[in-house]
Design a protein around this motif. Sequence first.
Motif, PDB file in Angstrom:
ATOM      1  N   ASN A 272       0.861  -1.181   0.000  1.00 23.51           N
ATOM      2  CA  ASN A 272       0.000   0.000   0.000  1.00 23.51           C
ATOM      3  C   ASN A 272       0.900   1.233   0.000  1.00 23.51           C
ATOM      4  O   ASN A 272       1.815   1.344   0.830  1.00 23.51           O
ATOM      5  N   VAL A 273       0.663   2.163  -0.917  1.00 22.04           N
ATOM      6  CA  VAL A 273       1.534   3.335  -1.073  1.00 22.04           C
ATOM      7  C   VAL A 273       0.875   4.560  -0.442  1.00 22.04           C
ATOM      8  O   VAL A 273      -0.309   4.817  -0.647  1.00 22.04           O
ATOM      9  N   LYS A 274       1.651   5.320   0.341  1.00 22.20           N
ATOM     10  CA  LYS A 274       1.162   6.539   0.982  1.00 22.20           C
ATOM     11  C   LYS A 274       2.098   7.701   0.651  1.00 22.20           C
ATOM     12  O   LYS A 274       3.322   7.515   0.541  1.00 22.20           O
ATOM     13  N   VAL A 275       1.530   8.899   0.535  1.00 24.44           N
ATOM     14  CA  VAL A 275       2.313  10.101   0.261  1.00 24.44           C
ATOM     15  C   VAL A 275       1.906  11.195   1.233  1.00 24.44           C
ATOM     16  O   VAL A 275       0.714  11.379   1.524  1.00 24.44           O
ATOM     17  N   GLY A 276       2.883  11.916   1.762  1.00 17.59           N
ATOM     18  CA  GLY A 276       2.611  13.048   2.634  1.00 17.59           C
ATOM     19  C   GLY A 276       3.623  14.148   2.410  1.00 17.59           C
ATOM     20  O   GLY A 276       4.737  13.911   1.908  1.00 17.59           O
ATOM     21  N   LEU A 277       3.243  15.381   2.748  1.00 16.26           N
ATOM     22  CA  LEU A 277       4.136  16.537   2.600  1.00 16.26           C
ATOM     23  C   LEU A 277       4.594  16.984   3.975  1.00 16.26           C
ATOM     24  O   LEU A 277       3.819  17.551   4.754  1.00 16.26           O
ATOM     25  N   ARG A 278       5.855  16.729   4.287  1.00 22.59           N
ATOM     26  CA  ARG A 278       6.389  17.130   5.587  1.00 22.59           C
ATOM     27  C   ARG A 278       6.498  18.659   5.651  1.00 22.59           C
ATOM     28  O   ARG A 278       7.061  19.272   4.733  1.00 22.59           O
ATOM     29  N   PRO A 279       6.020  19.279   6.727  1.00 21.80           N
ATOM     30  CA  PRO A 279       6.099  20.738   6.847  1.00 21.80           C
ATOM     31  C   PRO A 279       7.475  21.159   7.368  1.00 21.80           C
ATOM     32  O   PRO A 279       7.690  21.330   8.561  1.00 21.80           O
ATOM     33  N   SER A 280       8.417  21.340   6.462  1.00 22.39           N
ATOM     34  CA  SER A 280       9.822  21.511   6.834  1.00 22.39           C
ATOM     35  C   SER A 280      10.197  22.976   7.029  1.00 22.39           C
ATOM     36  O   SER A 280       9.796  23.858   6.266  1.00 22.39           O
TER      37      SER A 280
END
Length: 341
Positions: A272-280
């Motif tokens: 299962n593939v997941k994507v997220g945008l880290r708030p860097s």
Amino acid sequence: MVKARIAVVGAGVIGLSTALCISESLPDCSLTVIADRFTPNTTSDVAAGMLIPHLYPDTPVYQQKQWFQETFDHLLGICNSPEASAAGIQLVSGWQIFKMVPNEKIPFWSDAVLGFRFMTGKEMKKFPQHRFGQAFTTLKCNSPSYLLWLEERLKENGAHLQKRRIKDLWELHSDYNIIVNCSGIGSRTLMNDLEIRPIRGQVLKVQAPWVKHFIRDGDGLTYIYPGVHDVTLGGTRQKDNWELLPDPQTSKTIFDRCCTLEPSLSAVQDINVKVGLRPSRSAVRLQKQTEVRGSKTLLLVHNYGHGGGGFSVHYGTAKKAAQLVKECIVGLEMSRHKAKL
């Protein structure tokens, strides 16, 4: 003390833990968590939830260590309680390995985790491409379980959860005394903070119950993190990439890298593939701010910019944010007292 009306904007691990710290330290306040997304649809839900610190270049190391120590000790207490299963918190042992011996063989957080030591020659034989390794036991949160657990604690404490998209924090001015901004990457528009940037993370969630030890390459890109329900394989660190759709070629690259470290993973079928945008951000923004528009003032407390290290320091920063909120309430009391004189 003033019965303050407080809004926390954001319902990831930072927002929910900050709200919980506020509700526990200021039980008389009226507290609402406002977000356009709640679990299972937050960036935090994608996170592996491993407690291994990520460095913030412009935050003093002693401060980072304090936040990590407070977070580790807090979660270890939950892990050693009957709440561990519901909160999705477990101890996990494993290895961090390096192709080159790092300049700092003993990281600043070594005495915060459990049983930190250098890997033996026999252990290193498992990783022939690597020259040095560290072994230790740390904590892992099953992110969706932990977020739900935080939500339930908040509800028990009388807090309200409100699904709503906020375009301007001033929208909340008439209903709340203090706004706590835990909006993560949303602060780029809410606060016009161009220092915060997305670092795209793509991970694979696989069923591999035979994998019991974590493995993390020292470059931070390749990792295998066994959890309660699945194993997280990572990853990517793609700066300024806003794409939320999974990339099949990236998935293949991640899988191949992880199979190099743990060949048994090649037997995995269900991915299962997941994507997220880290708030860097180069430093976590954790501070009070007063904004003025005409005759009106908006009291703000910021707690955002944790990047990929949010789970590792979330409780430490939440405690500090709650303290800042308390300071704001004291200021409100003083202002009201002066107005009466």
